[in-house]
Enzyme design. Structure first.
Site, PDB file in Angstrom:
ATOM      1  N   CYS A  22       0.824  -1.199   0.000  1.00 37.30           N
ATOM      2  CA  CYS A  22       0.000   0.000   0.000  1.00 37.30           C
ATOM      3  C   CYS A  22       0.862   1.255   0.000  1.00 37.30           C
ATOM      4  O   CYS A  22       2.082   1.195   0.031  1.00 37.30           O
ATOM      5  CB  CYS A  22      -0.911   0.013   1.228  1.00 37.30           C
ATOM      6  SG  CYS A  22      -1.961  -1.449   1.378  1.00 37.30           S
ATOM      7  N   GLY A  48      -1.457   0.877  -4.942  1.00 36.23           N
ATOM      8  CA  GLY A  48      -2.731   0.314  -4.543  1.00 36.23           C
ATOM      9  C   GLY A  48      -3.868   0.998  -5.269  1.00 36.23           C
ATOM     10  O   GLY A  48      -3.977   2.219  -5.228  1.00 36.23           O
ATOM     11  N   ASN A 122       1.140   0.553   6.131  1.00 38.22           N
ATOM     12  CA  ASN A 122       1.683  -0.215   5.008  1.00 38.22           C
ATOM     13  C   ASN A 122       2.565  -1.300   5.586  1.00 38.22           C
ATOM     14  O   ASN A 122       3.501  -1.019   6.328  1.00 38.22           O
ATOM     15  CB  ASN A 122       2.503   0.682   4.072  1.00 38.22           C
ATOM     16  CG  ASN A 122       3.137  -0.105   2.937  1.00 38.22           C
ATOM     17  OD1 ASN A 122       2.625  -1.139   2.519  1.00 38.22           O
ATOM     18  ND2 ASN A 122       4.254   0.386   2.430  1.00 38.22           N
ATOM     19  N   GLY A 123       2.255  -2.546   5.269  1.00 43.53           N
ATOM     20  CA  GLY A 123       3.053  -3.650   5.763  1.00 43.53           C
ATOM     21  C   GLY A 123       2.202  -4.853   6.092  1.00 43.53           C
ATOM     22  O   GLY A 123       1.078  -5.005   5.603  1.00 43.53           O
ATOM     23  N   TYR A 266      10.334  -3.696  -8.727  1.00 45.60           N
ATOM     24  CA  TYR A 266       9.001  -3.538  -9.317  1.00 45.60           C
ATOM     25  C   TYR A 266       8.160  -2.413  -8.721  1.00 45.60           C
ATOM     26  O   TYR A 266       7.626  -1.582  -9.448  1.00 45.60           O
ATOM     27  CB  TYR A 266       8.232  -4.860  -9.187  1.00 45.60           C
ATOM     28  CG  TYR A 266       6.820  -4.812  -9.746  1.00 45.60           C
ATOM     29  CD1 TYR A 266       6.582  -4.941 -11.103  1.00 45.60           C
ATOM     30  CD2 TYR A 266       5.730  -4.623  -8.903  1.00 45.60           C
ATOM     31  CE1 TYR A 266       5.287  -4.899 -11.612  1.00 45.60           C
ATOM     32  CE2 TYR A 266       4.438  -4.575  -9.405  1.00 45.60           C
ATOM     33  CZ  TYR A 266       4.223  -4.715 -10.757  1.00 45.60           C
ATOM     34  OH  TYR A 266       2.960  -4.654 -11.247  1.00 45.60           O
ATOM     35  N   CYS A 460      12.265 -13.389  -1.185  1.00 46.06           N
ATOM     36  CA  CYS A 460      11.539 -13.824  -2.382  1.00 46.06           C
ATOM     37  C   CYS A 460      12.479 -14.467  -3.399  1.00 46.06           C
ATOM     38  O   CYS A 460      12.039 -15.239  -4.262  1.00 46.06           O
ATOM     39  CB  CYS A 460      10.797 -12.653  -3.016  1.00 46.06           C
ATOM     40  SG  CYS A 460      11.828 -11.201  -3.340  1.00 46.06           S
TER      41      CYS A 460
END
Length: 469
Positions: A22, A48, A122-123, A266, A460
């Site tokens: 977000c 978002g 945010n998180g 990204y 990731c």
């Protein structure tokens, strides 16, 4: 220290209910706080697109307006005029499928014994369900499915007399990734987790009368739009308190910085400075490193717009292969990665991307994209290029293979849906239909960032989750 994250988190059957990527903004001592929050959220719409909201305070009461939709759909002159006050917090939401209730839209507002409060976040709190269950057993009644609501209950139930002490006590019970902006009637508080997973920056505003105001935002592109001056990043483990006396900094937990490396790949806008680095330059560097690691003979380098443009420029400059915009993006279609359902995501690839046949027909083409997550988007891109008569398609990815989900605030799919977790490079290449497929190595990504002896969260890409206990 990097350790495998606890199995209780990895095996959580409902983890997707909690994940978000977000945008947050906080504005303090500004003569047009609501408008500044609005334009800041507009500049961070890419983080978002499902819901947005703003809460303001005039010193006596907090007013909140929020709804599902884009910033420009939820707010207009009439709604902004209703948001009176010298301070504001705002939020752009990306949610997972199924949680589209207005009660899950931020800011969260509550009245409690010290007055009124509004929170944006945010998180992702990795111990959210444990705390939620404890609070419910103690009699708490929840109005949403968001982990953010835990903080409101913890603050309201704390025994300290001052809000700042209540916030400290509450935040120290939380684990995971969080950037909180908390608005009371007279003050604003900003907290970043000890690892600094998600970005958060501080800026200064000059009001029309010459007085100084403040802004915090997930990305510095928000500062550029509203004319704010970048001051610094909020430090991991730091809390800032904004009041009529200015800004106070409190170190409320020991820092162990591990910012999210995927922000560079990204999420962040290329014109933002994230974790102290300009995203555009890093992405160009990623393209250069990709060309060094994976040289090939070709006629053109084309990006998958827009996220692959900077890397494609870097690849072209390093390799000497001409750069062309061989695929044109329709900017009125949302980003496919952050759409909540696979059916909509696949349809929007063709709605969003259209190749220029006259430019690429009978050509050997290097296609640069930022990442491969599920593989379905890459497969459709290859197909539409084949349909245009491209002779060879060499797909180059300016990041390492995504092999593991994120539990720190990014809604990556489950491991079963990550194509690089299920297939090797040759199998993925065959699946998407390309003539060749190459990924940037993790070492190449680190060289692109160019900061030595700095630890990023890269779970990731390597499955090495940061221990948040």
């Amino acid at each position: 220290m990097e350790k495998p994250i606890k199995n209780a988190i990895l095996n959580h059957s409902n983890t997707k209910d909690w994940n978000e990527e977000c945008a947050v903004v906080g504005v303090y001592n500004a003569q047009n706080a609501a408008s500044i929050a609005y334009y800041s959220l507009f500049s961070m719409q890419h983080r978002g697109q499902e819901a947005t909201g703003i809460a303001t305070s005039n010193g006596e009461k907090i007013t909140t307006i929020k709804n599902n939709g884009l910033v420009t759909e939820v707010f207009c002159d009439d709604t902004l005029n209703r948001l009176k006050g010298f301070s504001a917090v705002g939020h752009n939401r990306y949610s997972t499928a199924g949680n589209d209730s207005i009660s899950d839209v931020q800011p969260l507002f509550a009245r409690y014994d010290l007055g009124e409060i509004a929170i944006v976040h945010n998180g992702n709190l990795t111990n959210a369900r444990k705390i939620r269950n404890e609070l419910i057993q103690e009699g708490a009644i929840f109005q949403s499915y968001m982990d953010t609501e835990n903080l409101i209950h913890l603050i309201a139930r704390a025994k300290q007399e001052n809000l700042i002490d209540r916030i400290k006590e509450a935040v120290l019970r939380l684990k995971g990734a969080f950037c909180f902006v908390i608005l009371s009637r007279k003050k604003m508080f900003v907290i970043r987790d000890r690892h600094g997973f998600r970005p958060l920056s501080l800026g200064e505003i000059t009001n029309p009368d010459g007085s100084k105001g403040y802004i915090v935002a997930s990305e510095t592109c928000a500062f550029d739009l509203v004319g704010a001056k970048f001051v610094r990043d909020v430090e991991p483990g730091e809390m800032l308190m904004f009041s009529k006396n200015g800004v106070e900094s409190h170190k409320i937990m020991p820092s162990n910085p591990h910012p999210c490396i995927f922000e560079y790949v990204y999420f962040a806008r290329p014109d933002s400075r994230v974790f102290g680095r300009l995203v555009y330059e890093i992405r160009k560097n990623m393209g250069r490193e990709l060309a060094k690691e994976n040289p090939i003979e070709a006629d053109l380098v084309i990006p998958v717009p827009d996220s692959g443009v900077a890397a494609a420029l870097g690849y072209s400059q390093e390799s000497g292969i001409p750069f062309e915009l061989g695929i044109i993006r329709n900017h009125y279609v949302g980003r496919t990665f952050i759409e909540p359902t696979q059916q909509i995501r696949e349809l929007k690839v063709r709605l969003k991307l259209n190749p220029i046949r006259e430019l690429i027909e009978d050509k050997r083409v290097v296609v640069i994209d930022d990442s491969v997550v599920r593989g379905t988007t890459s497969r459709q891109i290859v197909k539409i290029l084949r349909d245009c008569g491209v002779k060879e398609i060499h797909m180059k990815i300016s990041s390492p293979p995504t092999i593991s989900p994120c539990y720190y605030g990014v809604d990556t799919p489950s491991v079963e849906d990550l194509i690089s977790a299920r297939m090797n490079n040759e199998e993925i290449c065959k699946f998407i239909g390309a003539d060749s497929l190459s990924f940037l190595t993790l070492e190449g990504l680190k060289r692109s960032i160019g900061v030595e002896n700095f630890q990023y969260c890269q779970a990731c890409f390597d499955k090495k989750y940061i221990e948040v206990e």
